[in-house]
Enzyme design. Sequence first.
Site, PDB file in Angstrom:
ATOM      1  N   GLY A 132      -0.340  -1.365   4.614  1.00  9.19           N
ATOM      2  CA  GLY A 132      -0.922  -2.518   5.257  1.00  9.19           C
ATOM      3  C   GLY A 132      -1.318  -2.214   6.686  1.00  9.19           C
ATOM      4  O   GLY A 132      -1.089  -3.012   7.591  1.00  9.19           O
ATOM      5  N   HIS A 133      -1.923  -1.042   6.878  1.00  2.00           N
ATOM      6  CA  HIS A 133      -2.367  -0.630   8.208  1.00  2.00           C
ATOM      7  C   HIS A 133      -3.381   0.512   8.099  1.00  2.00           C
ATOM      8  O   HIS A 133      -3.602   1.043   7.015  1.00  2.00           O
ATOM      9  CB  HIS A 133      -1.180  -0.202   9.077  1.00  2.00           C
ATOM     10  CG  HIS A 133      -0.459   1.004   8.551  1.00  2.00           C
ATOM     11  ND1 HIS A 133       0.619   0.904   7.702  1.00  2.00           N
ATOM     12  CD2 HIS A 133      -0.667   2.328   8.734  1.00  2.00           C
ATOM     13  CE1 HIS A 133       1.056   2.117   7.403  1.00  2.00           C
ATOM     14  NE2 HIS A 133       0.276   3.004   8.013  1.00  2.00           N
ATOM     15  N   ALA A 134      -3.968   0.857   9.236  1.00  3.30           N
ATOM     16  CA  ALA A 134      -4.845   2.025   9.358  1.00  3.30           C
ATOM     17  C   ALA A 134      -4.407   2.785  10.603  1.00  3.30           C
ATOM     18  O   ALA A 134      -3.609   2.279  11.402  1.00  3.30           O
ATOM     19  CB  ALA A 134      -6.305   1.592   9.479  1.00  3.30           C
TER      20      ALA A 134
ATOM     21  N   ARG B 110      -4.862   1.306   4.312  1.00  4.22           N
ATOM     22  CA  ARG B 110      -4.157   1.670   3.092  1.00  4.22           C
ATOM     23  C   ARG B 110      -3.026   0.712   2.792  1.00  4.22           C
ATOM     24  O   ARG B 110      -2.355   0.221   3.706  1.00  4.22           O
ATOM     25  CB  ARG B 110      -3.631   3.099   3.153  1.00  4.22           C
ATOM     26  CG  ARG B 110      -2.333   3.386   3.877  1.00  4.22           C
ATOM     27  CD  ARG B 110      -2.337   3.419   5.389  1.00  4.22           C
ATOM     28  NE  ARG B 110      -3.458   4.025   6.022  1.00  4.22           N
ATOM     29  CZ  ARG B 110      -3.572   5.326   6.300  1.00  4.22           C
ATOM     30  NH1 ARG B 110      -2.567   6.124   6.083  1.00  4.22           N
ATOM     31  NH2 ARG B 110      -4.650   5.808   6.852  1.00  4.22           N
TER      32      ARG B 110
END
Length: 136
Positions: free
Chosen positions: A52-54, A99
């Site tokens: 839940g981040h990049a 992702r």
Amino acid sequence: MKGEIKNIRLINIPKVQDPRGNLAIIEKNVIPFQIKRVYYLYDVPSGAYRGGHAHKKLYQVLIALSGSFDVILDDGKDKMKITLNKPNEGLLIPTGIWRELENFSSGSVCLVLASEVFDENDYIRNYNDFVSMKRS
């Protein structure tokens, strides 16, 4: 942030097959960056998700050491899902890719090889901020 879905790829990790058990080998010529951090996810509860981040500059390779899980990848324009379930296959995720990891099977272990040490400032944790950064 230049990450695009087309730059995501699977990496074959060499293995030595033996009746006593297989051996996978990760050396500097297999991973396309210097590994500065290694961590792993395990005991992920049923129905939970991770990620839940990049990242702004970090590259990663994800490997399903045991079991399986899905990786949802998003470059702000295109999305794809890849199921990892082979311990001799790594998923290279370049910088600038959102992702999420989900559908962890019981007993699964996700090994992560990272190009940088932990730096909170490298994370983009809000999807709307991620999309805005991709457009600028």
